[in-house]
Structures are given as C-alpha cells and as structure tokens.
Design a protein around this motif. Sequence first.
Motif, mmCIF file in Angstrom:
data_model
loop_
_atom_site.group_PDB
_atom_site.id
_atom_site.type_symbol
_atom_site.label_atom_id
_atom_site.label_comp_id
_atom_site.label_asym_id
_atom_site.label_seq_id
_atom_site.Cartn_x
_atom_site.Cartn_y
_atom_site.Cartn_z
ATOM 1 N N LEU A 194 0.991 -1.242 0.019
ATOM 2 C CA LEU A 194 0.081 -0.078 0.059
ATOM 3 C C LEU A 194 0.810 1.289 -0.129
ATOM 4 O O LEU A 194 0.440 2.357 -0.803
ATOM 5 C CB LEU A 194 -0.953 0.057 1.269
ATOM 6 C CG LEU A 194 -2.298 -0.843 1.307
ATOM 7 C CD1 LEU A 194 -2.978 -0.777 2.756
ATOM 8 C CD2 LEU A 194 -2.965 -0.661 0.075
ATOM 9 N N ILE A 195 1.701 1.303 0.939
ATOM 10 C CA ILE A 195 2.652 2.618 1.204
ATOM 11 C C ILE A 195 3.542 2.799 -0.344
ATOM 12 O O ILE A 195 3.429 4.089 -0.815
ATOM 13 C CB ILE A 195 3.704 2.361 2.343
ATOM 14 C CG1 ILE A 195 2.745 2.325 3.200
ATOM 15 C CG2 ILE A 195 4.629 3.298 2.147
ATOM 16 C CD1 ILE A 195 3.592 1.906 4.667
ATOM 17 N N LEU A 196 4.076 1.792 -0.673
ATOM 18 C CA LEU A 196 4.969 1.967 -2.080
ATOM 19 C C LEU A 196 4.145 2.250 -3.213
ATOM 20 O O LEU A 196 4.163 3.107 -4.219
ATOM 21 C CB LEU A 196 5.996 0.759 -2.344
ATOM 22 C CG LEU A 196 6.957 0.471 -1.308
ATOM 23 C CD1 LEU A 196 7.755 -0.859 -1.748
ATOM 24 C CD2 LEU A 196 7.926 1.595 -1.188
ATOM 25 N N GLY A 197 3.023 1.414 -3.604
ATOM 26 C CA GLY A 197 1.971 1.667 -4.559
ATOM 27 C C GLY A 197 1.395 3.107 -4.762
ATOM 28 O O GLY A 197 1.421 3.835 -5.547
ATOM 29 N N SER A 198 0.855 3.408 -3.415
ATOM 30 C CA SER A 198 0.125 4.748 -3.177
ATOM 31 C C SER A 198 1.258 5.602 -3.463
ATOM 32 O O SER A 198 0.974 6.902 -3.998
ATOM 33 C CB SER A 198 -0.784 4.912 -1.994
ATOM 34 O OG SER A 198 0.227 4.630 -0.820
ATOM 35 N N GLY A 199 2.423 5.594 -2.699
ATOM 36 C CA GLY A 199 3.666 6.469 -2.771
ATOM 37 C C GLY A 199 4.003 7.084 -4.218
ATOM 38 O O GLY A 199 4.211 8.163 -4.317
ATOM 39 N N TYR A 200 4.229 5.792 -5.109
ATOM 40 C CA TYR A 200 4.600 6.078 -6.454
ATOM 41 C C TYR A 200 3.387 6.698 -7.122
ATOM 42 O O TYR A 200 3.646 7.548 -7.898
ATOM 43 C CB TYR A 200 5.239 4.804 -6.901
ATOM 44 C CG TYR A 200 6.593 4.881 -6.467
ATOM 45 C CD1 TYR A 200 7.635 5.386 -6.582
ATOM 46 C CD2 TYR A 200 6.857 3.270 -5.719
ATOM 47 C CE1 TYR A 200 8.863 5.271 -6.105
ATOM 48 C CE2 TYR A 200 8.035 3.022 -5.178
ATOM 49 C CZ TYR A 200 9.246 3.857 -5.351
ATOM 50 O OH TYR A 200 10.263 3.729 -4.971
ATOM 51 N N ALA A 201 2.130 6.390 -6.643
ATOM 52 C CA ALA A 201 1.165 7.009 -7.583
ATOM 53 C C ALA A 201 1.217 8.369 -7.216
ATOM 54 O O ALA A 201 0.843 9.435 -8.333
ATOM 55 C CB ALA A 201 -0.316 6.169 -7.104
ATOM 56 N N ILE A 202 1.274 8.658 -5.848
ATOM 57 C CA ILE A 202 1.281 10.201 -5.606
ATOM 58 C C ILE A 202 2.363 11.134 -6.357
ATOM 59 O O ILE A 202 2.434 12.174 -6.949
ATOM 60 C CB ILE A 202 1.379 10.470 -4.014
ATOM 61 C CG1 ILE A 202 0.187 9.930 -3.413
ATOM 62 C CG2 ILE A 202 1.864 11.672 -3.895
ATOM 63 C CD1 ILE A 202 0.191 9.801 -1.880
#
Length: 149
Positions: A61-69
């Motif tokens: 969740l953190i990496l996926g959402s962080g890179y999406a942001i």
Amino acid sequence: MYSVIITLHLLGVVVWVGGMFFAHMALRPAAVEVLEPPQRLPLMKRTLDRFFPWVWLAIVLILGSGYAIQFGILGAGAGLHVHIMQGIGLAMVALFCYIYFLPYRQMGRALQAGELPQAGARLAVMRRIIGINLVLGLVTIVIGAAKPF
C-alpha cells in the motif's frame, strides 16, 4: 482519486509504524515483566506471525500509493521531502526484508528445536532493527506532516 490514494498510503503507515510502536514500546516490555523466556519467546513469535503479513500488505500500500502520488499526481513538482520520504521508506523495506528472511526465520527454527538462547538472540537482533525502523518511520511521518505536498 487523490483522497483514495492518500488514504491507502496513510492506512499502510498506521498499520506498520503503529504496529512497531505497540510491539516495541508496550508488548515486549510487558511480556518481559510477566513471562519467562519459555513463554515469552513463543508469544513474540506468534505475535510476529500475525503482524508480518500485515506489514507486507502495508508495504504494498505504501509503495504503490507513494509512487502513484509521486509520479501520477505530483510529477516534476515533487519536493525534496518526497524524495527523502521515499529513500527512508525504501531503507525501511530493506530492513524489514532482512528481519523477515533472516532473524525471524532463524528464531522460528530455534524455537522448534527448543533452543531458547538462540531464539532469544534472534529476537534481540529483530528488536534492535525494529527500533531503528520505528525511528525511521516516525521521522518520515514528521517529514510528511511538516512539509505537506
């Protein structure tokens, strides 16, 4: 869409960093006070058995959402604080992978073999690294809160 992505990001952070805080600052000290190693070590192993799958999910969740942001929303506008958070986050993932694939598994094997001193030594290694990861996670939260993007 941004609110969904940031919510997933924050949920991952809460699960991982909050779980480390609880385990490091409350569970382990309480277990040391009331349980002897033959009871304490299996308790800690079972606790980690339940917590670590949540950490894996939190990492996704953190990496996926962080890179999406970073790439989907901010793009070239990502400030230095975003890159610092990314670097710290990747270091935290590397430390967690080390814990998971080495001392955590070694602790499990030692417990199965009844080798409590070895299991305790592996737990001590994990505790130190989890303490480092906890500090890194708290620092990252402060950076994110102090320099919003």
